[in-house]
Scaffold this motif. Structure first.
Motif, PDB file in Angstrom:
ATOM      1  N   PRO A  69      -3.183  -5.389   1.831  1.00 14.61           N
ATOM      2  CA  PRO A  69      -2.321  -4.809   0.804  1.00 14.61           C
ATOM      3  C   PRO A  69      -0.931  -5.420   0.810  1.00 14.61           C
ATOM      4  CG  PRO A  69      -2.581  -3.280   2.635  1.00 14.61           C
ATOM      5  CD  PRO A  69      -3.514  -4.416   2.901  1.00 14.61           C
ATOM      6  N   ARG A  76      -9.498   2.605   1.308  1.00 17.03           N
ATOM      7  CA  ARG A  76      -9.899   1.352   0.668  1.00 17.03           C
ATOM      8  C   ARG A  76     -10.132   0.274   1.721  1.00 17.03           C
ATOM      9  NH1 ARG A  76      -9.689   1.350  -4.570  1.00 17.03           N
ATOM     10  NH2 ARG A  76      -9.730  -0.926  -4.661  1.00 17.03           N
ATOM     11  N   TRP A 114       0.540  -1.687  -3.271  1.00 19.86           N
ATOM     12  CA  TRP A 114       1.111  -0.357  -3.073  1.00 19.86           C
ATOM     13  C   TRP A 114       2.577  -0.468  -3.477  1.00 19.86           C
ATOM     14  CZ3 TRP A 114      -0.504   1.102   2.665  1.00 19.86           C
ATOM     15  CH2 TRP A 114      -1.897   0.965   2.806  1.00 19.86           C
ATOM     16  N   GLU A 120      -3.995  -6.239  -3.967  1.00 18.14           N
ATOM     17  CA  GLU A 120      -4.008  -4.784  -3.890  1.00 18.14           C
ATOM     18  C   GLU A 120      -2.570  -4.353  -3.613  1.00 18.14           C
ATOM     19  OE1 GLU A 120      -6.644  -2.148  -2.936  1.00 18.14           O
ATOM     20  OE2 GLU A 120      -8.072  -3.238  -4.165  1.00 18.14           O
ATOM     21  N   GLY A 175      -1.650  -0.182 -12.135  1.00 16.97           N
ATOM     22  CA  GLY A 175      -2.831  -0.144 -11.271  1.00 16.97           C
ATOM     23  C   GLY A 175      -2.534  -0.186  -9.796  1.00 16.97           C
ATOM     24  N   CYS A 176      -1.325   0.213  -9.402  1.00 16.16           N
ATOM     25  CA  CYS A 176      -1.013   0.242  -7.971  1.00 16.16           C
ATOM     26  C   CYS A 176      -1.908   1.241  -7.252  1.00 16.16           C
ATOM     27  CB  CYS A 176       0.446   0.593  -7.749  1.00 16.16           C
ATOM     28  SG  CYS A 176       1.598  -0.650  -8.389  1.00 16.16           S
ATOM     29  N   ARG A 177      -2.222   0.951  -6.004  1.00 22.25           N
ATOM     30  CA  ARG A 177      -3.207   1.724  -5.250  1.00 22.25           C
ATOM     31  C   ARG A 177      -2.608   2.872  -4.459  1.00 22.25           C
ATOM     32  NH1 ARG A 177      -7.957   0.501  -7.612  1.00 22.25           N
ATOM     33  NH2 ARG A 177      -8.394  -1.745  -7.567  1.00 22.25           N
ATOM     34  N   LEU A 203      -2.053   9.569  -6.734  1.00 24.16           N
ATOM     35  CA  LEU A 203      -2.234   8.371  -5.924  1.00 24.16           C
ATOM     36  C   LEU A 203      -2.074   8.762  -4.461  1.00 24.16           C
ATOM     37  CD1 LEU A 203      -0.131   5.532  -7.670  1.00 24.16           C
ATOM     38  CD2 LEU A 203      -2.619   5.624  -7.454  1.00 24.16           C
TER      39      LEU A 203
END
Length: 370
Positions: A113, A78, A135, A133, A158-160, A237
């Motif tokens: 992030p 990302r 994590w 964003e 919606g954590c990346r 993920l």
């Protein structure tokens, strides 16, 4: 525990991240300052993180025609504005009433992030709602049903990425907290855990760290590679393994399916006497750098430190305490300023080193000094 004395962001602009440390110390209760600033045992590793970075000298390149620097990079596939993330740190409402919401919002504004801690004092759903964003950093809990519940919430929020911390089977023995009989104030809770799961963290007793008692009761000390394999199988993920120092563990993490590893000694807060993170970074990069991304944390205090890490092969760094100091000094505005200052320092460092972007920084040579 005394309440923090909240102040407005000072008119005098900070010129280094260390400026925020002095401002934070002036407004925080002494026991909160010690909780964040301190390390384990004799704090040998805590000091080594800083001194080891100072011994890394970067060889700049000349006449490279660099008149514009692009700090942008990709982490876990990302895009981010610079090769920096906000390290996972517990109980940020100890530093400021807005806590995780303020620091996450600052990270979002900076385009980097934000790593939310299992022991955050704001629920992950609210942190993810800041637009950053996010994590999620996972401590492995004794109750696997709670782990499953957390994973479901992480995905729904919606954590990346999922960042599994592997260097805390138990909390390191931290003398400052023991001397202070450190405990959480009533208004600061482990917001990602069910009600009542952090009662021990509020129960003070002479010579006892309530934080350590709580984590001892909540964390599973016998985490194994098979548990990470289970995570990899059940979670769609990117998976990051944080707390690796030995290259053999980095290799095992990749075999288990990790997309990145973080070379870290937990900021000198776990086993004292281990090497500085930056000391082990080149060996870990040599072992796995062509198969996963390698990040660094512990001791990063400036844009020059970020450049050092990139020159040694890291894809990026995580910054911790300096951003907590900024949060304490002035909430979200100060945290934004701290990240902007770090970007300015990094841009200057790139220019002076003859690097137009992070890829060029990764091609620099380093020498050990001192």
């Amino acid at each position: 525990m005394a309440e923090p004395v909240l102040t407005e962001l000072p008119v005098e602009p900070a010129v280094s991240l260390d400026d925020y440390a002095a401002r934070a110390r002036a407004v925080l209760p002494p026991d909160v300052w010690d909780y964040v600033a301190g390390g384990s045992a004799a704090e040998v590793t805590l000091a080594a993180n800083r001194s080891a970075l100072d011994r890394v000298a970067v060889l700049p390149r000349m006449l490279r025609g660099v008149n514009a620097v692009d700090l942008s990079t990709r982490l876990l596939g990302r895009p981010y504005a610079m090769p920096v993330g906000v390290a996972p740190m517990a109980y940020q409402r100890l530093l400021h009433p807005d806590g995780e919401l303020a620091l996450a919002a600052a990270a979002g504004a900076a385009g980097v992030p934000y790593l939310a801690s299992t022991l955050g004092s704001t629920p992950i759903e609210l942190v993810a709602g800041t637009g950053a964003e996010v994590w999620f950093q996972l401590y492995w809990l004794r109750d696997r049903a709670l782990v499953r519940d957390l994973l479901d919430r992480v995905v729904a929020a919606g954590c990346r990425a999922l960042v599994v911390t592997v260097d805390v089977p138990v909390l390191g023995r931290r003398p400052r907290d023991l001397r202070n009989a450190f405990r959480l104030p009533a208004e600061v809770v482990a917001a990602n855990l069910p009600d009542g799961r952090d009662d021990l963290a509020h129960a003070g007793a002479p010579g006892v760290s309530a934080i350590a008692a709580h984590t001892h009761a909540a964390f599973a000390p016998a985490l194994r590679w098979a548990d990470l394999a289970w995570l990899r199988e059940h979670l769609d993920l990117p998976l990051v393994v944080k707390g690796v120092l030995d290259p053999r563990d980095a290799v095992e993490a990749v075999r288990t399916g990790a997309d990145a590893v973080v070379v870290s000694n937990h900021g000198g807060r776990q086993l004292d006497g281990v090497p500085a993170s930056v000391t082990m970074l080149p060996e870990v990069v040599d072992a796995v750098g062509d198969r996963c991304q390698v990040l660094l944390d512990s001791g990063v205090r400036s844009g020059t430190d970020v450049l050092r890490a990139l020159a040694l092969g890291a894809a990026g760094v995580l910054v911790g305490r300096p951003l907590l100091w900024a949060l304490a000094a002035g909430g979200e505005p100060a945290a934004r300023d701290a990240l902007e200052l770090l970007a300015t320092e990094l841009r200057d460092a790139f220019t002076l080193a003859g690097c137009a972007d992070p890829a060029a920084a990764g091609e620099l040579r380093t020498v050990a000094v001192g």
